[in-house]
Design an enzyme around this catalytic site. Sequence first.
Site, mmCIF file in Angstrom:
data_model
loop_
_atom_site.group_PDB
_atom_site.id
_atom_site.type_symbol
_atom_site.label_atom_id
_atom_site.label_comp_id
_atom_site.label_asym_id
_atom_site.label_seq_id
_atom_site.Cartn_x
_atom_site.Cartn_y
_atom_site.Cartn_z
ATOM 1 N N ARG A 231 0.852 -1.188 0.000
ATOM 2 C CA ARG A 231 0.000 0.000 0.000
ATOM 3 C C ARG A 231 0.886 1.234 0.000
ATOM 4 N NH1 ARG A 231 -3.622 -2.432 -1.600
ATOM 5 N NH2 ARG A 231 -5.634 -2.849 -0.641
ATOM 6 N N HIS A 279 -0.953 0.901 -9.422
ATOM 7 C CA HIS A 279 -1.671 -0.010 -8.509
ATOM 8 C C HIS A 279 -2.305 -1.143 -9.325
ATOM 9 C CE1 HIS A 279 -3.901 -0.304 -4.425
ATOM 10 N NE2 HIS A 279 -3.821 -1.491 -4.985
HETATM 11 P P1 NDP Z 1 -1.949 -11.459 4.556
HETATM 12 O O1 NDP Z 1 -2.872 -10.936 5.611
HETATM 13 O O2 NDP Z 1 -2.089 -12.868 4.115
HETATM 14 O O3 NDP Z 1 -0.431 -11.253 5.021
HETATM 15 C C1 NDP Z 1 0.005 -10.085 5.640
HETATM 16 C C2 NDP Z 1 1.414 -10.316 6.131
HETATM 17 O O4 NDP Z 1 1.889 -9.078 6.692
HETATM 18 C C3 NDP Z 1 1.496 -11.362 7.251
HETATM 19 O O5 NDP Z 1 2.666 -12.120 7.129
HETATM 20 C C4 NDP Z 1 1.559 -10.496 8.503
HETATM 21 O O6 NDP Z 1 2.218 -11.106 9.611
HETATM 22 C C5 NDP Z 1 2.375 -9.329 8.003
HETATM 23 N N1 NDP Z 1 2.162 -8.166 8.872
HETATM 24 C C6 NDP Z 1 1.025 -7.501 9.150
HETATM 25 N N2 NDP Z 1 1.242 -6.522 10.034
HETATM 26 C C7 NDP Z 1 2.556 -6.571 10.335
HETATM 27 C C8 NDP Z 1 3.385 -5.837 11.206
HETATM 28 N N3 NDP Z 1 2.913 -4.846 11.972
HETATM 29 N N4 NDP Z 1 4.699 -6.177 11.282
HETATM 30 C C9 NDP Z 1 5.182 -7.185 10.540
HETATM 31 N N5 NDP Z 1 4.453 -7.934 9.684
HETATM 32 C C10 NDP Z 1 3.150 -7.621 9.600
HETATM 33 O O7 NDP Z 1 -2.095 -10.448 3.330
HETATM 34 P P2 NDP Z 1 -1.831 -10.732 1.773
HETATM 35 O O8 NDP Z 1 -0.502 -11.367 1.637
HETATM 36 O O9 NDP Z 1 -2.997 -11.415 1.167
HETATM 37 O O10 NDP Z 1 -1.815 -9.235 1.204
HETATM 38 C C11 NDP Z 1 -0.882 -8.284 1.669
HETATM 39 C C12 NDP Z 1 -1.244 -6.899 1.162
HETATM 40 O O11 NDP Z 1 -0.984 -6.784 -0.231
HETATM 41 C C13 NDP Z 1 -2.720 -6.504 1.258
HETATM 42 O O12 NDP Z 1 -3.072 -6.114 2.571
HETATM 43 C C14 NDP Z 1 -2.808 -5.349 0.282
HETATM 44 O O13 NDP Z 1 -2.525 -4.132 0.940
HETATM 45 C C15 NDP Z 1 -1.690 -5.655 -0.714
HETATM 46 N N6 NDP Z 1 -2.206 -5.949 -2.058
HETATM 47 C C16 NDP Z 1 -1.847 -5.124 -3.100
HETATM 48 C C17 NDP Z 1 -2.264 -5.388 -4.373
HETATM 49 C C18 NDP Z 1 -1.814 -4.551 -5.514
HETATM 50 O O14 NDP Z 1 -2.336 -4.705 -6.618
HETATM 51 N N7 NDP Z 1 -0.839 -3.696 -5.337
HETATM 52 C C19 NDP Z 1 -3.149 -6.530 -4.660
HETATM 53 C C20 NDP Z 1 -3.441 -7.340 -3.520
HETATM 54 C C21 NDP Z 1 -2.996 -7.030 -2.264
HETATM 55 P P3 NDP Z 1 1.655 -12.449 10.271
HETATM 56 O O15 NDP Z 1 1.996 -13.540 9.266
HETATM 57 O O16 NDP Z 1 2.432 -12.586 11.515
HETATM 58 O O17 NDP Z 1 0.188 -12.269 10.452
HETATM 59 C C1 OXD Z 2 -6.063 -5.469 -3.169
HETATM 60 C C2 OXD Z 2 -5.596 -4.503 -4.180
HETATM 61 O O1 OXD Z 2 -6.008 -5.182 -1.974
HETATM 62 O O2 OXD Z 2 -5.873 -4.699 -5.382
HETATM 63 O O3 OXD Z 2 -6.512 -6.561 -3.578
HETATM 64 O O4 OXD Z 2 -4.930 -3.537 -3.825
#
Ligand code: NDP
Ligand code: OXD
Length: 316
Positions: A231, A279
């Site tokens: 993000r 994005h």
């Molecule tokens: P998940 O919820 O599966 O994974 C999130 C990961 O981030 C987990 O490993 C989590 O740790 C870690 N995390 C969260 N908070 C913290 C913190 N404070 N410190 C350290 N690690 C942290 O999410 P996804 O993998 O499915 O997606 C990740 C992000 O990708 C989405 O939230 C979205 O913002 C972004 N995204 C962007 C897209 C784009 O087109 N650019 C498309 C899709 C998603 P833990 O394993 O310990 O819970």
């Molecule tokens: C998502 C994105 O969160 O597209 O899936 O950013």
Amino acid sequence: MNDRPGGRILLSTTGFRPQLWYDLLSAERPVVLEPDGDDDPTIEYAVVWKQPPGLLARLPYLKAIFSIGAGVDHIFADPDLPDVPIVRMVADNLTQHMTEYVVWRVLDHHRQGALYRSHQNRKLWREPPQPPAENVSVGIMGLGQLGRAAAKALLSLGFQVNGWSRTERRMDGVTTWHGEKGLTPFLNATDILVVLLPYTTATEGIVNYDLLGKLRRDGELGGPCLINAGRGKLQRGDDILRALDDDILKEASLDVFEEEPLPPESPFWTHPKVFVTPHAAATSDPHHLVPLILEQMTAFERGEPLRNVVNREEGY
Ligand code: NDP
Ligand code: OXD
């Protein structure tokens, strides 16, 4: 077609064209784009992207909110959220797109795409030294659905892979750290940083000058690179620009920005060390996601638990 008078879906997608989502959802269930009045008793589900604040609070019979993306920060931006489960998207198709984006950007930094493009512009036939993948470490911030899939693909290409998460996560072949304590050693061991974190109060602005300064600087790529597809609000844009100018950071691939669409006056558009995408790393495809949403609704009505429900306290 489910014709229960109370079983309507509210579809609210700011910034997305809703037509295809509407067509695919309404082929199976009644869908509306606006509630009827201030406490519409017919709406049980909301399918949303950046819904207007306060909209969902007007739905007293709401049972669940579905994000049309993997991220849910756009839902939590609403201070008046009703207390119902929030389901986020986890889908092979979305994961595959993100893996492709990460592999594409890692390989471009690794194989010095920016340098070759500048050589081509000047008609220069030059071959710079090229370290093998096994001498380069990619560090993934966020070892969730998307981070783990990217890690697997990068391992198969021969890179050293590091991971950082909030809680302890283990993954074969990946060196992992977690929490605040683990952040500095993770960064110190990383040449190419891939940010796949959710945007929460804990992660806001985490990609700043101080963090970039901790990346490994004596690696074989000649300086660390940043890839952010999580993000925009995870990063401080001015700090990234300063780090590039100060040669603390060699290059960056940015898919997300503090302000989107990226304003025309943003220096990122023309920066020679920055690769911009709008994005678009893993855009939600309704053909793949609508069936998953509808299946979840049907299973929920059979009494099965909803899957991929976000943790409200952690915000992801
Ligand atoms: P998940 O919820 O599966 O994974 C999130 C990961 O981030 C987990 O490993 C989590 O740790 C870690 N995390 C969260 N908070 C913290 C913190 N404070 N410190 C350290 N690690 C942290 O999410 P996804 O993998 O499915 O997606 C990740 C992000 O990708 C989405 O939230 C979205 O913002 C972004 N995204 C962007 C897209 C784009 O087109 N650019 C498309 C899709 C998603 P833990 O394993 O310990 O819970
Ligand atoms: C998502 C994105 O969160 O597209 O899936 O950013």
